[in-house]
Design a protein around this motif. Sequence first.
Motif, PDB file in Angstrom:
ATOM      1  N   SER A 114      15.643 -15.866 -10.554  1.00 33.79           N
ATOM      2  CA  SER A 114      15.710 -14.525  -9.976  1.00 33.79           C
ATOM      3  C   SER A 114      14.415 -13.754 -10.224  1.00 33.79           C
ATOM      4  N   ILE A 117      11.903 -15.036  -7.711  1.00 35.42           N
ATOM      5  CA  ILE A 117      12.165 -14.473  -6.382  1.00 35.42           C
ATOM      6  C   ILE A 117      11.678 -13.034  -6.308  1.00 35.42           C
ATOM      7  N   SER A 118      11.869 -12.274  -7.371  1.00 34.77           N
ATOM      8  CA  SER A 118      11.424 -10.880  -7.402  1.00 34.77           C
ATOM      9  C   SER A 118       9.914 -10.793  -7.232  1.00 34.77           C
ATOM     10  N   ARG A 121       8.911 -11.699  -3.581  1.00 32.89           N
ATOM     11  CA  ARG A 121       9.206 -10.632  -2.629  1.00 32.89           C
ATOM     12  C   ARG A 121       8.215  -9.480  -2.784  1.00 32.89           C
ATOM     13  N   ASN A 124       4.954 -10.598  -1.403  1.00 38.14           N
ATOM     14  CA  ASN A 124       5.029 -11.178  -0.061  1.00 38.14           C
ATOM     15  C   ASN A 124       4.447 -12.596  -0.030  1.00 38.14           C
ATOM     16  N   LYS A 126       4.919 -16.437   0.460  1.00 44.61           N
ATOM     17  CA  LYS A 126       5.822 -17.354   1.131  1.00 44.61           C
ATOM     18  C   LYS A 126       5.778 -18.693   0.387  1.00 44.61           C
ATOM     19  N   SER A 320      12.861 -23.270   1.272  1.00 40.13           N
ATOM     20  CA  SER A 320      12.099 -22.142   0.739  1.00 40.13           C
ATOM     21  C   SER A 320      12.600 -21.775  -0.656  1.00 40.13           C
ATOM     22  N   ALA A 321      11.840 -20.921  -1.338  1.00 41.52           N
ATOM     23  CA  ALA A 321      12.265 -20.444  -2.649  1.00 41.52           C
ATOM     24  C   ALA A 321      13.575 -19.658  -2.541  1.00 41.52           C
ATOM     25  N   GLU A 322      13.730 -18.895  -1.467  1.00 43.70           N
ATOM     26  CA  GLU A 322      14.969 -18.142  -1.278  1.00 43.70           C
ATOM     27  C   GLU A 322      16.158 -19.095  -1.171  1.00 43.70           C
ATOM     28  N   ASP A 323      15.973 -20.210  -0.458  1.00 41.09           N
ATOM     29  CA  ASP A 323      17.033 -21.219  -0.351  1.00 41.09           C
ATOM     30  C   ASP A 323      17.238 -21.927  -1.683  1.00 41.09           C
ATOM     31  N   TRP A 325      16.956 -20.799  -4.578  1.00 38.90           N
ATOM     32  CA  TRP A 325      17.707 -19.969  -5.519  1.00 38.90           C
ATOM     33  C   TRP A 325      19.176 -20.363  -5.515  1.00 38.90           C
ATOM     34  N   HIS A 326      19.711 -20.715  -4.341  1.00 35.96           N
ATOM     35  CA  HIS A 326      21.120 -21.108  -4.252  1.00 35.96           C
ATOM     36  C   HIS A 326      21.371 -22.449  -4.935  1.00 35.96           C
TER      37      HIS A 326
END
Length: 351
Positions: A114, A117-118, A121, A124, A126, A320-323, A325-326
Motif C-alpha cells: 500500500s 502504491i501511494s 500515485r 504518477n 506507471k 500493473s502495480a495496481e493489479d 496489490w490485489h
Amino acid sequence: MTDLRQTIEMPTTKTPVVVFGAGSIVTDAHLPAYRDLNVPVAGIFDPDLDKAQKVASDWGTSAFDTLEQAASQKDVVFDLAVPPAAIVELLEALPEGAIAVIQKPLGSDLDEASRIISVLRRKNIKAAVNFQLRFAPMSLALKDAIGKGLLGDVVDFDAWLALDTPWHLWAFLADLPRVEILLHSIHYLDFVRDLMGNPNGVHARSIGHPSSTVSNTRSSIMLDYGQSVRCNLSVNHNHGFGRKFQACEFRICGTKGAAYMKLGVNLDYPKGEPDELWLNTDGQWRQIDLVGNWFIEAFHGRFAQVQRFAAGLDDALDGSAEDAWHTMALVEAAYESSARPMHPIKEAPDA
C-alpha cells in the motif's frame, strides 16, 4: 489450437532500460531477456559498486556511480530488480511520470504494498510488477484457449507441487518469517487471478518441515470462487525422495475441455525441465508445441509488454502495480488464515 498466442509482440521502437540491482535475477534473467529482445541497457546501479561494475562489464554496458545519476536518466524504463525493502526508496528517487518495472513481490506485506502504491500515485509513476508466470508461453496459450471458449467455463483449478527445492541456494531466506507463499506460490496466486479474477476468500495453512530451517516450505491453499468453481493449491517443497514421483503441475478443467500444465523449471532446479501444455477439447489429449519455457521466456513477455506501453502501443500495463496489490492482498489473507486456528473436531461423548 495451433495458433494460440504464446508471445507478446515487441514494438519497433525500443526504450532503453536502467537496471537497479546486480544480483542473480538480473544476470540470470533480466539481462539475458533484454539481450534477446534487443532492448538497450543504459546502465546498472547497485550499492555494491564493484558488483555493478563487474556485471556491467560482463554485459557490455556501464555502471552508475550514484543512485541520483541512475535515476536522472531520461526517456528510459527503470527496472527495479531489488529486494522489497528497497522499492520505496528507489521510487522516491525516480522522476515524476516515470515508467518502471518492479521485481516481485510488491513489498514484504500488504502494508508495504500500500505504501508503494501511494508513492506511485503521488508521483504518477506507471509501474508493472514482475509476476512473470502470467507471461510464460504456456500461460499465454492457456489464457488464449480459455478466452476462445475452448475449455468452456473453468470449474476446477488444481496446483500440485511435490518438489525438493534447494532452499540453501538462498541463504537470506533462513531468517524470514514469510517464505513459501510470499516468495514462491505468489506466482501461482497471481496466475489464478489473471485467469479467473479475484476470489471471494481464502483458506490456507503454511508450515515448515523438520528437515529445513526455513520457516515455511509447505502450503495448502483453497480459494473461494463460489459454488461452481473449485480451486486448490497443494505445495510441498520437501519431497526429497527422487525425481520419479515429484511434480509441479496445474490441472484446469472446464465445462467443455481441460488443460494440463507442467512447470518444468522447478523440477531439478535450477537446471529444470521443459514446460508442457496439453489441451483436451474433444476427448483427446494433444500437446501444444511451446516456443519456450517460464524461464526465461516469461521475462520476454513481461518486458515486451512494458516496451509496448512505453512506445504507446498499449493503453495500459498488464500486471500493473495496481493489479499486483490485489495479489498481495490475497497473499496477506492467506497468511492471516494460516495464523488462525482451524475449526476443532468434536470429541467423542463420555462413555
